[in-house]
Design an enzyme around this catalytic site. Sequence first.
Site, PDB file in Angstrom:
ATOM      1  N   ASP A  67       5.886   4.324   5.022  1.00 53.38           N
ATOM      2  CA  ASP A  67       6.778   3.326   5.632  1.00 53.38           C
ATOM      3  C   ASP A  67       6.802   2.020   4.835  1.00 53.38           C
ATOM      4  O   ASP A  67       7.524   1.091   5.199  1.00 53.38           O
ATOM      5  CB  ASP A  67       6.424   3.077   7.108  1.00 53.38           C
ATOM      6  CG  ASP A  67       4.974   2.672   7.322  1.00 53.38           C
ATOM      7  OD1 ASP A  67       4.113   3.068   6.512  1.00 53.38           O
ATOM      8  OD2 ASP A  67       4.690   1.951   8.290  1.00 53.38           O
ATOM      9  N   HIS A  68       6.048   1.978   3.743  1.00 55.73           N
ATOM     10  CA  HIS A  68       6.075   0.796   2.872  1.00 55.73           C
ATOM     11  C   HIS A  68       6.574   1.123   1.467  1.00 55.73           C
ATOM     12  O   HIS A  68       6.763   0.217   0.669  1.00 55.73           O
ATOM     13  CB  HIS A  68       4.678   0.165   2.795  1.00 55.73           C
ATOM     14  CG  HIS A  68       4.221  -0.382   4.109  1.00 55.73           C
ATOM     15  ND1 HIS A  68       4.164  -1.719   4.386  1.00 55.73           N
ATOM     16  CD2 HIS A  68       3.866   0.248   5.264  1.00 55.73           C
ATOM     17  CE1 HIS A  68       3.754  -1.906   5.642  1.00 55.73           C
ATOM     18  NE2 HIS A  68       3.565  -0.722   6.195  1.00 55.73           N
ATOM     19  N   HIS A  72       5.837  -5.201  12.072  1.00 55.83           N
ATOM     20  CA  HIS A  72       5.205  -3.881  11.962  1.00 55.83           C
ATOM     21  C   HIS A  72       4.862  -3.324  13.347  1.00 55.83           C
ATOM     22  O   HIS A  72       3.804  -2.735  13.560  1.00 55.83           O
ATOM     23  CB  HIS A  72       3.946  -3.951  11.078  1.00 55.83           C
ATOM     24  CG  HIS A  72       3.553  -2.591  10.541  1.00 55.83           C
ATOM     25  ND1 HIS A  72       2.642  -1.781  11.177  1.00 55.83           N
ATOM     26  CD2 HIS A  72       3.957  -1.911   9.449  1.00 55.83           C
ATOM     27  CE1 HIS A  72       2.494  -0.659  10.474  1.00 55.83           C
ATOM     28  NE2 HIS A  72       3.283  -0.718   9.426  1.00 55.83           N
ATOM     29  N   ASP A  87      -0.502  -3.889   5.772  1.00 54.44           N
ATOM     30  CA  ASP A  87      -1.081  -3.624   7.088  1.00 54.44           C
ATOM     31  C   ASP A  87      -2.559  -3.969   7.025  1.00 54.44           C
ATOM     32  O   ASP A  87      -3.198  -3.742   5.986  1.00 54.44           O
ATOM     33  CB  ASP A  87      -0.944  -2.144   7.443  1.00 54.44           C
ATOM     34  CG  ASP A  87       0.506  -1.676   7.560  1.00 54.44           C
ATOM     35  OD1 ASP A  87       1.419  -2.479   7.440  1.00 54.44           O
ATOM     36  OD2 ASP A  87       0.712  -0.462   7.741  1.00 54.44           O
ATOM     37  N   HIS A 131       1.456   3.779   1.911  1.00 55.66           N
ATOM     38  CA  HIS A 131       1.876   4.548   3.083  1.00 55.66           C
ATOM     39  C   HIS A 131       3.405   4.601   3.059  1.00 55.66           C
ATOM     40  O   HIS A 131       4.069   3.647   2.644  1.00 55.66           O
ATOM     41  CB  HIS A 131       1.363   3.930   4.385  1.00 55.66           C
ATOM     42  CG  HIS A 131      -0.053   4.339   4.709  1.00 55.66           C
ATOM     43  ND1 HIS A 131      -0.858   3.650   5.580  1.00 55.66           N
ATOM     44  CD2 HIS A 131      -0.793   5.393   4.263  1.00 55.66           C
ATOM     45  CE1 HIS A 131      -2.033   4.262   5.661  1.00 55.66           C
ATOM     46  NE2 HIS A 131      -2.024   5.316   4.877  1.00 55.66           N
ATOM     47  N   HIS A 145      -7.257  -1.872   5.664  1.00 55.15           N
ATOM     48  CA  HIS A 145      -6.437  -0.846   6.318  1.00 55.15           C
ATOM     49  C   HIS A 145      -7.088   0.512   6.053  1.00 55.15           C
ATOM     50  O   HIS A 145      -8.153   0.587   5.457  1.00 55.15           O
ATOM     51  CB  HIS A 145      -5.013  -0.955   5.747  1.00 55.15           C
ATOM     52  CG  HIS A 145      -3.992  -0.144   6.483  1.00 55.15           C
ATOM     53  ND1 HIS A 145      -3.941  -0.048   7.850  1.00 55.15           N
ATOM     54  CD2 HIS A 145      -2.951   0.613   6.022  1.00 55.15           C
ATOM     55  CE1 HIS A 145      -2.933   0.730   8.191  1.00 55.15           C
ATOM     56  NE2 HIS A 145      -2.316   1.146   7.104  1.00 55.15           N
ATOM     57  N   HIS A 154       0.848  -1.205   0.000  1.00 52.79           N
ATOM     58  CA  HIS A 154       0.000   0.000   0.000  1.00 52.79           C
ATOM     59  C   HIS A 154       0.874   1.241   0.000  1.00 52.79           C
ATOM     60  O   HIS A 154       2.077   1.174   0.256  1.00 52.79           O
ATOM     61  CB  HIS A 154      -0.984  -0.009   1.172  1.00 52.79           C
ATOM     62  CG  HIS A 154      -0.350   0.063   2.538  1.00 52.79           C
ATOM     63  ND1 HIS A 154       0.518  -0.907   3.012  1.00 52.79           N
ATOM     64  CD2 HIS A 154      -0.466   0.973   3.552  1.00 52.79           C
ATOM     65  CE1 HIS A 154       0.887  -0.590   4.247  1.00 52.79           C
ATOM     66  NE2 HIS A 154       0.322   0.546   4.591  1.00 52.79           N
TER      67      HIS A 154
END
Lengths: 306, 306
Positions: free
Chosen positions: B66-67, B271, B213, B64, B142, B62
Amino acid sequence: MSLELTILGFNSAVPTAYSHPSAQLLNIAERYFLIDCGEGTQVQLRKAKAKFNRINNIFISHLHGDHVFGLVGLISTLQLLGRDTPLNIHGPKGIEEFIMTQLRLTESNCSFKIVFNELSGKESVLVFEDDKVEVFSIPLNHRIYTNGYLFREKSKQRKLNMDAIEQYPEIEICDYQNLKNGRDYVMEDGTIIDNEDLTFEGPRALSYAYCSDTKYKPNIIPIIKGVDLLYHESTFLHEAKDLANYTGHSTAKEAGIIARDAEVGKLILGHFSNRYHDYSLLLNEAKIEFENTVLPKLLGTIKIKP
Amino acid sequence: MSLELTILGFNSAVPTAYSHPSAQLLNIAERYFLIDCGEGTQVQLRKAKAKFNRINNIFISHLHGDHVFGLVGLISTLQLLGRDTPLNIHGPKGIEEFIMTQLRLTESNCSFKIVFNELSGKESVLVFEDDKVEVFSIPLNHRIYTNGYLFREKSKQRKLNMDAIEQYPEIEICDYQNLKNGRDYVMEDGTIIDNEDLTFEGPRALSYAYCSDTKYKPNIIPIIKGVDLLYHESTFLHEAKDLANYTGHSTAKEAGIIARDAEVGKLILGHFSNRYHDYSLLLNEAKIEFENTVLPKLLGTIKIKP
């Protein structure tokens, strides 16, 4: 008051476990300015124990990844840290789209305002100022539109010469600010007393110039003339001059020539190609042109005092 | 043949000197798949001594930060390394704009082709396959559109039972591939010999599911049923269930329940919220539901053998 420059990264191109792309944290007159922001800069800021929320202005030289790929991650972290004060980002035209596209697609609802100041001119312009500091762009010559930045304390107030002032009883405390600002004193009878007879010179205003990335460009010299500290990229040794020219970079010798001809106080080299492991070769080459040259030290801080 | 999963980062949200955002390198049937790519992933790949050019497929769960904030830097580095083979990027709708906007504004002339495979459906679909491996999406729940991924070796060939085969002189070497593929043998006189009388079962096909997530979502269980290895996010302890729900994450207890009900071989947690320093609390909570649970180890590799 001093000027403090912390080197967060000084390598070109590809980050590795031991080499970090361009980023610096400047403290000038207690203003904290982040200069360039390669990938991993936020981690380097943490290692330098920098207070993220003191940074209100970020200056990006150009939109190559090793100078900007860490910016959106830093913004995202500032948001997670609950920042609410505006953040000013100065950089080349396109930087707003660069950041805002990422924030939109990651569905980030930024908790603070980002004010973009996009540059596109070919002349040096005033980019930022407040009561203590002014910042000017330094148009450079790279493969992509690029500016360095000149950070300069505003001229400081003069110091009162109290022994001299006490000889003129009609000078009152409410006149002191005018004297500090450099004005002459006019007596009631019209006599003018020169400011220099009543004050001493104040502490010298400090200045720092950041010049990366660029080919050898001697016409920046009038802009950076006499700065206390100059960071000038030196990606290559002069033996690779052709490659430097082709890729839009400078050699260590050229950085030294610029420093010498601009009569700066101190030169820091940086933006080294990953081909070099022994940076003393670059240092020695620059020192032939300009003796007071130093290598950057990762997470090291250079302090300049008036 | 085995399945090897190297953990490049397993923390949520903010990278620090010691915590790295989501990224994993999976070797399944000698295919190297990068799964998620938070900021700094390219440096983690170097530390893991991974061969960058072996990676031909990247799976992003996805958008976001941090990914995904490390992806453009990795692409940029692949380009500097002179890559010329195409790179396939599988991820949510929007990922092409996310990457291509940055490459356009940084004036990167990519030396290799990037093939984007954008996902937008709500059902599990085949995302990638070749002769050895197939990858399916796992729709998650998510705050933003998110898919996990199921990586599965294709059924492996049967092993020849040479003692049995030698009893039938008319079976020739050119028939062996059909036998390995599970076909019965038809004698010249029309008699059929069952494949199972001529072969043994082949080695078991391995599988891995990456689920991050997501909120607790039990309807992924039919998709991941019986996988050898499951990575399931466990951002919080169950005492923070309300916060997990609000932020679209799972608790360690819930990860354990999913692993137990899906009858997986092994569960890895990850995570983790930066609020936790003692991850054994998360491990112990999950273990109550599913005993064969482990914590991720930074740059550690988990090997699964048939």
